[in-house]
Design a protein around this motif. Sequence first.
Motif, PDB file in Angstrom:
ATOM      1  N   UNK A   1      14.542   8.972  36.388  1.00 34.72           N
ATOM      2  CA  UNK A   1      13.725   9.933  35.642  1.00 34.72           C
ATOM      3  C   UNK A   1      12.875   9.200  34.616  1.00 34.72           C
ATOM      4  N   UNK A   2      11.595   9.560  34.535  1.00 34.65           N
ATOM      5  CA  UNK A   2      10.676   8.911  33.608  1.00 34.65           C
ATOM      6  C   UNK A   2      11.050   9.245  32.170  1.00 34.65           C
ATOM      7  N   UNK A   3      11.162   8.209  31.326  1.00 31.62           N
ATOM      8  CA  UNK A   3      11.455   8.394  29.911  1.00 31.62           C
ATOM      9  C   UNK A   3      10.177   8.163  29.119  1.00 31.62           C
ATOM     10  N   UNK A   4       9.747   9.172  28.374  1.00 23.14           N
ATOM     11  CA  UNK A   4       8.482   9.097  27.650  1.00 23.14           C
ATOM     12  C   UNK A   4       8.723   9.088  26.153  1.00 23.14           C
ATOM     13  N   UNK A   5       7.811   8.457  25.438  1.00 26.88           N
ATOM     14  CA  UNK A   5       7.854   8.489  23.977  1.00 26.88           C
ATOM     15  C   UNK A   5       7.598   9.912  23.504  1.00 26.88           C
ATOM     16  N   UNK A   6       8.333  10.326  22.493  1.00 24.04           N
ATOM     17  CA  UNK A   6       8.125  11.648  21.894  1.00 24.04           C
ATOM     18  C   UNK A   6       7.588  11.466  20.481  1.00 24.04           C
ATOM     19  N   UNK A   7       6.435  12.038  20.237  1.00 22.41           N
ATOM     20  CA  UNK A   7       5.818  11.995  18.911  1.00 22.41           C
ATOM     21  C   UNK A   7       6.131  13.309  18.202  1.00 22.41           C
ATOM     22  N   UNK A   8       6.954  13.248  17.152  1.00 23.89           N
ATOM     23  CA  UNK A   8       7.319  14.447  16.413  1.00 23.89           C
ATOM     24  C   UNK A   8       6.239  14.730  15.375  1.00 23.89           C
ATOM     25  N   UNK A   9       5.358  15.669  15.711  1.00 28.13           N
ATOM     26  CA  UNK A   9       4.210  15.976  14.853  1.00 28.13           C
ATOM     27  C   UNK A   9       4.638  16.676  13.568  1.00 28.13           C
ATOM     28  N   UNK A  10       5.808  17.305  13.577  1.00 32.17           N
ATOM     29  CA  UNK A  10       6.240  18.087  12.417  1.00 32.17           C
ATOM     30  C   UNK A  10       6.504  17.225  11.190  1.00 32.17           C
ATOM     31  N   UNK A  11       6.740  15.936  11.369  1.00 30.98           N
ATOM     32  CA  UNK A  11       7.047  15.067  10.218  1.00 30.98           C
ATOM     33  C   UNK A  11       5.821  14.290   9.743  1.00 30.98           C
ATOM     34  N   UNK A  12       4.667  14.537  10.376  1.00 34.68           N
ATOM     35  CA  UNK A  12       3.438  13.837  10.002  1.00 34.68           C
ATOM     36  C   UNK A  12       2.652  14.668   8.998  1.00 34.68           C
ATOM     37  N   UNK A  34       2.727  10.571  27.009  1.00 42.23           N
ATOM     38  CA  UNK A  34       3.703  10.730  25.930  1.00 42.23           C
ATOM     39  C   UNK A  34       3.878  12.226  25.675  1.00 42.23           C
ATOM     40  N   UNK A  35       4.865  12.579  24.869  1.00 37.63           N
ATOM     41  CA  UNK A  35       5.171  13.978  24.571  1.00 37.63           C
ATOM     42  C   UNK A  35       4.983  14.223  23.083  1.00 37.63           C
ATOM     43  N   UNK A  36       4.327  15.334  22.754  1.00 37.48           N
ATOM     44  CA  UNK A  36       4.264  15.724  21.352  1.00 37.48           C
ATOM     45  C   UNK A  36       5.225  16.882  21.126  1.00 37.48           C
ATOM     46  N   UNK A  37       5.905  16.832  19.994  1.00 39.53           N
ATOM     47  CA  UNK A  37       6.852  17.869  19.594  1.00 39.53           C
ATOM     48  C   UNK A  37       6.295  18.565  18.368  1.00 39.53           C
ATOM     49  N   UNK A  38       6.152  19.900  18.426  1.00 36.93           N
ATOM     50  CA  UNK A  38       5.517  20.616  17.321  1.00 36.93           C
ATOM     51  C   UNK A  38       6.251  21.928  17.047  1.00 36.93           C
ATOM     52  N   UNK A  39       5.974  22.526  15.877  1.00 38.66           N
ATOM     53  CA  UNK A  39       6.626  23.782  15.519  1.00 38.66           C
ATOM     54  C   UNK A  39       5.733  24.994  15.771  1.00 38.66           C
ATOM     55  N   UNK A  40       4.562  24.770  16.395  1.00 38.09           N
ATOM     56  CA  UNK A  40       3.680  25.869  16.803  1.00 38.09           C
ATOM     57  C   UNK A  40       2.862  25.396  18.005  1.00 38.09           C
ATOM     58  N   UNK A  64       7.669  26.093  25.345  1.00 35.04           N
ATOM     59  CA  UNK A  64       6.655  26.953  24.716  1.00 35.04           C
ATOM     60  C   UNK A  64       7.291  27.936  23.751  1.00 35.04           C
ATOM     61  N   UNK A  65       7.845  27.417  22.644  1.00 32.27           N
ATOM     62  CA  UNK A  65       8.322  28.237  21.552  1.00 32.27           C
ATOM     63  C   UNK A  65       9.599  28.996  21.873  1.00 32.27           C
ATOM     64  N   UNK A  66      10.005  29.889  20.968  1.00 37.10           N
ATOM     65  CA  UNK A  66       9.247  30.276  19.766  1.00 37.10           C
ATOM     66  C   UNK A  66       9.354  29.314  18.593  1.00 37.10           C
ATOM     67  N   UNK A  67      10.351  28.421  18.629  1.00 31.14           N
ATOM     68  CA  UNK A  67      10.536  27.500  17.500  1.00 31.14           C
ATOM     69  C   UNK A  67       9.976  26.115  17.784  1.00 31.14           C
ATOM     70  N   UNK A  68      10.027  25.700  19.022  1.00 31.28           N
ATOM     71  CA  UNK A  68       9.602  24.343  19.386  1.00 31.28           C
ATOM     72  C   UNK A  68       8.626  24.378  20.551  1.00 31.28           C
ATOM     73  N   UNK A  69       7.553  23.618  20.418  1.00 30.76           N
ATOM     74  CA  UNK A  69       6.591  23.425  21.501  1.00 30.76           C
ATOM     75  C   UNK A  69       6.576  21.951  21.856  1.00 30.76           C
TER      76      UNK A  69
END
Length: 316
Positions: A1-12, A34-40, A64-69
């Motif tokens: 399985x492909x492992x991708x970097x996750x960029x947590x946008x919520x801490x930026x 890569x994957x972005x992790x966001x709260x909206x 796709x939400x409601x808490x994490x995208x």
Amino acid sequence: MEILDILDVTVIEPRLKHPTIFEKFDALLPGEAFIINNDHDPKPLYYQLLAERGQIFTWDYLEKGPETWQVKIAKKTDAENSETIGEIVAKDYRKAQVFKNMGIDFCCGGKKTIAEVCEKKGIDPDEVERQLAAVKGDSANSETDFQKWDLGFLSDYIINTHHQYVQENTTFILELAQKVARVHGERHQELIRVAELFSRVGKDLTLHMLKEEKILFPFIKELAQIYKTGGKVPVADFGKVSVPIQVMDSEHELVGGDFETIRELTSNYQLPADACTSYTILFKKLEEYENDLHRHVHLESNILFPKAIQLEKELS
């Protein structure tokens, strides 16, 4: 399985979020992701990336939400960077009928490639290509001329043709939809939802057109005039022209989605046996309205807006 970097946008820090994502995207090699992790929902980023980088990426929601995208963003390979549906139709509008017949959105969804849409809808891409190839001969001048038109003239044409159509027909269709829903809604409950959806479409389009006529189109017309006569690019409160265009494209997608639902609810405007005259007129007017909307959005999203972004770059 492909492992991708996750960029947590919520801490930026907010002002650094988009620049950080762009920097990470630009560092990708073709085929990498890569994957972005966001709260909206980060959909505004999609339109900014599209406006500033073009059709060189894929965008896939993993959550796709409601808490994490979570969205997987990948840089396309050279083989994947083929023409978009919008670009195909912009060159020859007759091919729009092929896409329409196969249930493929060529206006609001015109920024996708044939391969992307076919994979999502389970359509054979070879059959799409075969039908497109069957559209032969010189394309009609009335269609290809749009590509050559001055952007100011095209803006006025959209206002005087398509905005005018919306203004003249929305209230009549809404009143008709509400009337038919009252009379036939008990036996055909989908009509109640159709009336609700069309009411939202009318309100959204009215505000949308006002923003175009008061803010975006005057700026585009000024760019076109400067290109012809010379001068300095005006400084707008919204910054680059791609910023309001991102908003307009997002609104196109929402309205297009509502009409797609209307078409599904009505089984492609198929009338039941007990349809009265008003019922019949409603379905004919809804289909007419949708067809005009497709042409309207096509001229903006596939022709006017990309050319405005390119013109601003050339003048800068």
